[in-house]
Motif scaffolding. Sequence first.
Motif, PDB file in Angstrom:
ATOM      1  N   UNK A 256      43.493  43.676  60.583  1.00  0.00           N
ATOM      2  CA  UNK A 256      43.643  43.643  59.139  1.00  0.00           C
ATOM      3  C   UNK A 256      42.331  43.316  58.443  1.00  0.00           C
ATOM      4  N   UNK A 257      42.144  43.950  57.289  1.00  0.00           N
ATOM      5  CA  UNK A 257      41.003  43.668  56.425  1.00  0.00           C
ATOM      6  C   UNK A 257      41.451  42.680  55.357  1.00  0.00           C
ATOM      7  N   UNK A 258      40.647  41.646  55.142  1.00  0.00           N
ATOM      8  CA  UNK A 258      40.941  40.625  54.130  1.00  0.00           C
ATOM      9  C   UNK A 258      39.972  40.829  52.970  1.00  0.00           C
ATOM     10  N   UNK A 259      40.517  41.079  51.789  1.00  0.00           N
ATOM     11  CA  UNK A 259      39.706  41.364  50.612  1.00  0.00           C
ATOM     12  C   UNK A 259      40.071  40.403  49.487  1.00  0.00           C
ATOM     13  N   UNK A 260      39.165  40.235  48.533  1.00  0.00           N
ATOM     14  CA  UNK A 260      39.451  39.365  47.402  1.00  0.00           C
ATOM     15  C   UNK A 260      38.836  39.931  46.129  1.00  0.00           C
ATOM     16  N   UNK A 261      39.484  39.639  45.027  1.00  0.00           N
ATOM     17  CA  UNK A 261      39.028  40.034  43.694  1.00  0.00           C
ATOM     18  C   UNK A 261      38.763  38.769  42.897  1.00  0.00           C
ATOM     19  N   UNK A 262      37.634  38.730  42.202  1.00  0.00           N
ATOM     20  CA  UNK A 262      37.264  37.562  41.415  1.00  0.00           C
ATOM     21  C   UNK A 262      37.436  37.852  39.931  1.00  0.00           C
TER      22      UNK A 262
ATOM     23  N   UNK B 257      38.687  49.087  43.060  1.00  0.00           N
ATOM     24  CA  UNK B 257      39.180  48.259  41.960  1.00  0.00           C
ATOM     25  C   UNK B 257      38.487  46.902  41.906  1.00  0.00           C
ATOM     26  N   UNK B 258      37.392  46.744  42.643  1.00  0.00           N
ATOM     27  CA  UNK B 258      36.607  45.523  42.559  1.00  0.00           C
ATOM     28  C   UNK B 258      36.890  44.490  43.619  1.00  0.00           C
ATOM     29  N   UNK B 259      37.771  44.787  44.570  1.00  0.00           N
ATOM     30  CA  UNK B 259      38.015  43.869  45.684  1.00  0.00           C
ATOM     31  C   UNK B 259      36.870  43.992  46.683  1.00  0.00           C
ATOM     32  N   UNK B 260      36.441  42.860  47.205  1.00  0.00           N
ATOM     33  CA  UNK B 260      35.345  42.837  48.179  1.00  0.00           C
ATOM     34  C   UNK B 260      35.876  42.405  49.548  1.00  0.00           C
ATOM     35  N   UNK B 261      35.374  43.073  50.576  1.00  0.00           N
ATOM     36  CA  UNK B 261      35.779  42.743  51.938  1.00  0.00           C
ATOM     37  C   UNK B 261      35.184  41.402  52.346  1.00  0.00           C
ATOM     38  N   UNK B 262      36.042  40.483  52.785  1.00  0.00           N
ATOM     39  CA  UNK B 262      35.594  39.160  53.221  1.00  0.00           C
ATOM     40  C   UNK B 262      35.474  39.060  54.740  1.00  0.00           C
ATOM     41  N   UNK B 263      36.507  39.518  55.424  1.00  0.00           N
ATOM     42  CA  UNK B 263      36.493  39.432  56.875  1.00  0.00           C
ATOM     43  C   UNK B 263      37.572  40.336  57.459  1.00  0.00           C
ATOM     44  N   UNK B 264      37.494  40.508  58.774  1.00  0.00           N
ATOM     45  CA  UNK B 264      38.495  41.250  59.535  1.00  0.00           C
ATOM     46  C   UNK B 264      39.240  40.256  60.419  1.00  0.00           C
TER      47      UNK B 264
END
Length: 319
Positions: free
Chosen positions: A147-153, A304-311
């Motif tokens: 899984x890819x973990x992404x976040x939007x600020x 949409x502006x989400x950045x990949x944090x970790x796998x």
Amino acid sequence: MTCSRINIDLLAGLARSALAWPLDRGESTTENQAAAELMAARLERLAGEPGSHLALAWADGRIIGAGLIRLLAWDTEFFGCPCALIDTLWACGDNFRRLETARQMISDLMSWGDEQGVQFTAVKVPGPDPILCQALESFDFYVTDNTACLSWSRDGYRPQAELPAGFSFSSDRSDPEKIARSFARLFYDGRFHNDARLAPDKADALWQAAVLNQLKNEASEILILEKGQEPVGLTTLKPIQAAGPEAEPAACLFLLGVIEAHRGRGLGRVLLAETIRRFSPGYKRIEVETSTFNRPALNLYQSMGFRLNQIKLSLHWRR
């Protein structure tokens, strides 16, 4: 088990090492120092909750390994047997030492699980760290998803998308069973559908029950995309429990989906943009996880502006 103050400080040191993997040179920055302290504080909170167990490995007055396992109430009810999650698994040192420390942690956690009668255990390994994966596989854990973990600020890009004619939004969940039936086949991949030891109809039922659980009580916010009176898309958000007064308010985008008949029309983008517009004022950050092979979802989130944090690598263990 509750940690002492000195253990929290030592755990923060171990957390910094986990954050720095695989280039841990003992360096510290303000950013990873703050993140490590939050990780240690969260571990302390979880360790003090009923139905959890914390294992620590010591060497020369330092904590070199930590693991936490906790029982999962919802999964236990659904499967009809005790289920658990290895929430945390940290080990520092060279690869040989890390492998031995991780195995020591896992042995302790699984022994506690045996005492609780646990029949199913899940874990997600960041990185994915091959040493931790090898340690888990030696205890008969097996891979079920990547899984890819992404976040939007909230400080970043604010996506926009125009609502097509004939569509509308609703947050009415007065009839959760009816809504859940509309999204019975919303998801058909992920770690449970990828688990060859779990019957496909059981994986389908689990997702359907998860959607209903979100609608009934777990989600703090929901948004339904409708065409006329027909629900065609759904998002749900739930707050992320964070420890410490400095923790930023954050939410997990637990569900985002459009029913199959309406896919490929840009409706996922419309639904996500409106979800962010409506609910982001209450959160500093929105996090989401999706399978790395789900390219449409990954492309959508990143556009949409989400950045990949970790796998993370998902593994299961079944008795």
